[in-house]
Design a protein around this motif. Structure first.
Motif, PDB file in Angstrom:
ATOM      1  N   CYS A  69      -0.433   3.282   5.987  1.00 35.92           N
ATOM      2  CA  CYS A  69       0.465   3.624   4.890  1.00 35.92           C
ATOM      3  C   CYS A  69       1.861   3.055   5.155  1.00 35.92           C
ATOM      4  O   CYS A  69       2.484   2.478   4.269  1.00 35.92           O
ATOM      5  CB  CYS A  69       0.520   5.143   4.720  1.00 35.92           C
ATOM      6  SG  CYS A  69       1.177   5.662   3.140  1.00 35.92           S
TER       7      CYS A  69
ATOM      8  N   LYS B 242       2.390   0.073   2.596  1.00 35.81           N
ATOM      9  CA  LYS B 242       3.108   0.688   1.470  1.00 35.81           C
ATOM     10  C   LYS B 242       2.240   0.650   0.193  1.00 35.81           C
ATOM     11  O   LYS B 242       2.614   0.040  -0.800  1.00 35.81           O
ATOM     12  CB  LYS B 242       4.439  -0.029   1.213  1.00 35.81           C
ATOM     13  CG  LYS B 242       5.415   0.021   2.367  1.00 35.81           C
ATOM     14  CD  LYS B 242       6.034   1.395   2.519  1.00 35.81           C
ATOM     15  CE  LYS B 242       7.216   1.429   3.421  1.00 35.81           C
ATOM     16  NZ  LYS B 242       6.977   1.307   4.836  1.00 35.81           N
TER      17      LYS B 242
ATOM     18  N   ASP C  83       0.317   1.894  -3.304  1.00 35.73           N
ATOM     19  CA  ASP C  83       0.864   2.589  -4.470  1.00 35.73           C
ATOM     20  C   ASP C  83       0.419   4.049  -4.508  1.00 35.73           C
ATOM     21  O   ASP C  83       1.059   4.884  -5.144  1.00 35.73           O
ATOM     22  CB  ASP C  83       0.411   1.874  -5.748  1.00 35.73           C
ATOM     23  CG  ASP C  83       0.927   0.446  -5.774  1.00 35.73           C
ATOM     24  OD1 ASP C  83       2.155   0.280  -5.923  1.00 35.73           O
ATOM     25  OD2 ASP C  83       0.124  -0.492  -5.613  1.00 35.73           O
TER      26      ASP C  83
ATOM     27  N   ALA D 125       4.574  12.773   3.703  1.00 36.44           N
ATOM     28  CA  ALA D 125       5.495  13.341   2.711  1.00 36.44           C
ATOM     29  C   ALA D 125       6.890  13.571   3.290  1.00 36.44           C
ATOM     30  O   ALA D 125       7.880  13.542   2.559  1.00 36.44           O
ATOM     31  CB  ALA D 125       4.931  14.653   2.169  1.00 36.44           C
TER      32      ALA D 125
ATOM     33  N   PRO E  91      10.811   9.412   5.281  1.00 35.63           N
ATOM     34  CA  PRO E  91      11.530   8.736   4.189  1.00 35.63           C
ATOM     35  C   PRO E  91      10.887   7.404   3.770  1.00 35.63           C
ATOM     36  O   PRO E  91      10.974   7.020   2.612  1.00 35.63           O
ATOM     37  CB  PRO E  91      12.929   8.506   4.760  1.00 35.63           C
ATOM     38  CG  PRO E  91      13.060   9.451   5.907  1.00 35.63           C
ATOM     39  CD  PRO E  91      11.676   9.710   6.421  1.00 35.63           C
ATOM     40  N   ASP E  92      10.223   6.715   4.713  1.00 37.25           N
ATOM     41  CA  ASP E  92       9.581   5.432   4.401  1.00 37.25           C
ATOM     42  C   ASP E  92       8.363   5.577   3.494  1.00 37.25           C
ATOM     43  O   ASP E  92       7.995   4.657   2.792  1.00 37.25           O
ATOM     44  CB  ASP E  92       9.122   4.712   5.678  1.00 37.25           C
ATOM     45  CG  ASP E  92      10.280   4.068   6.413  1.00 37.25           C
ATOM     46  OD1 ASP E  92      11.377   3.960   5.830  1.00 37.25           O
ATOM     47  OD2 ASP E  92      10.086   3.679   7.578  1.00 37.25           O
ATOM     48  N   THR E  93       7.695   6.745   3.570  1.00 40.25           N
ATOM     49  CA  THR E  93       6.442   6.912   2.825  1.00 40.25           C
ATOM     50  C   THR E  93       6.480   8.080   1.835  1.00 40.25           C
ATOM     51  O   THR E  93       5.520   8.302   1.099  1.00 40.25           O
ATOM     52  CB  THR E  93       5.266   7.125   3.802  1.00 40.25           C
ATOM     53  OG1 THR E  93       5.582   8.201   4.692  1.00 40.25           O
ATOM     54  CG2 THR E  93       4.976   5.869   4.606  1.00 40.25           C
ATOM     55  N   ALA E  94       7.586   8.800   1.785  1.00 42.14           N
ATOM     56  CA  ALA E  94       7.670  10.002   0.944  1.00 42.14           C
ATOM     57  C   ALA E  94       7.455   9.715  -0.543  1.00 42.14           C
ATOM     58  O   ALA E  94       7.003  10.579  -1.286  1.00 42.14           O
ATOM     59  CB  ALA E  94       9.011  10.696   1.161  1.00 42.14           C
ATOM     60  N   GLY E  95       7.754   8.495  -0.977  1.00 43.66           N
ATOM     61  CA  GLY E  95       7.612   8.162  -2.397  1.00 43.66           C
ATOM     62  C   GLY E  95       6.200   7.760  -2.807  1.00 43.66           C
ATOM     63  O   GLY E  95       5.948   7.503  -3.980  1.00 43.66           O
ATOM     64  N   ILE E  96       5.276   7.710  -1.857  1.00 40.82           N
ATOM     65  CA  ILE E  96       3.897   7.298  -2.158  1.00 40.82           C
ATOM     66  C   ILE E  96       3.078   8.542  -2.510  1.00 40.82           C
ATOM     67  O   ILE E  96       2.944   9.444  -1.684  1.00 40.82           O
ATOM     68  CB  ILE E  96       3.266   6.566  -0.948  1.00 40.82           C
ATOM     69  CG1 ILE E  96       4.097   5.321  -0.590  1.00 40.82           C
ATOM     70  CG2 ILE E  96       1.805   6.193  -1.248  1.00 40.82           C
ATOM     71  CD1 ILE E  96       3.718   4.677   0.746  1.00 40.82           C
ATOM     72  N   PRO E  97       2.549   8.616  -3.737  1.00 38.05           N
ATOM     73  CA  PRO E  97       1.776   9.804  -4.106  1.00 38.05           C
ATOM     74  C   PRO E  97       0.475   9.906  -3.302  1.00 38.05           C
ATOM     75  O   PRO E  97      -0.179   8.899  -3.027  1.00 38.05           O
ATOM     76  CB  PRO E  97       1.486   9.619  -5.595  1.00 38.05           C
ATOM     77  CG  PRO E  97       1.811   8.210  -5.922  1.00 38.05           C
ATOM     78  CD  PRO E  97       2.646   7.645  -4.815  1.00 38.05           C
TER      79      PRO E  97
END
Length: 123
Positions: free
Chosen positions: A41, A45, A47, A68, A71-77
């Motif tokens: 992940c 990165k 989607d 979650a 910060p690098d991966t928190a935006g990935i649902p």
């Protein structure tokens, strides 16, 4: 085309989920456990992540929480896809940072609908 990372220790499950998604134009990557899922992940990165819960070593709840909170991966649902179907499991999964929760076995229609919804309608 959206890329979906499938984190599951079952080769059969990975094959089925990949097949459903690829049929609908998604690109897929796979990881066999939570630790590999986190590594991939961070590197890829994707989607979206489909996360199993019951896996050797780091389970899906632990991996989801780490992704979650990073910060690098928190935006990935992250959508949990698991055999653990109790309401308490769902609540716990969402509390760890998942955006949705599917109980196996999932149908192609269910999976594609949840993935599209988690991606905000983009695919």
């Amino acid at each position: 085309m959206a890329t979906v990372l499938i984190v599951d220790d079952s080769p059969t499950e990975v094959h089925v989920l990949s097949g459903y998604l690829q049929k609908h134009g998604f690109s897929t990557e796979t990881a066999a456990d939570g630790a590999e899922g986190i590594e991939k992940c961070r590197a890829l990165k994707p989607d979206l992540v489909l996360m199993d819960v019951v896996m050797p070593g780091m389970n899906g709840f632990q991996a989801t929480r780490q992704l979650a909170r990073d910060p690098d991966t928190a935006g990935i649902p992250i959508v949990m896809v698991t055999t653990k179907g109790l309401e308490t499991d769902k609540i716990w999964g969402m509390r760890q940072g998942a955006v949705d929760y599917l109980v196996k076995p999932v149908t192609e229609a269910q999976l594609v609908e949840k993935v599209r919804a988690a991606l905000g309608g983009h695919d």
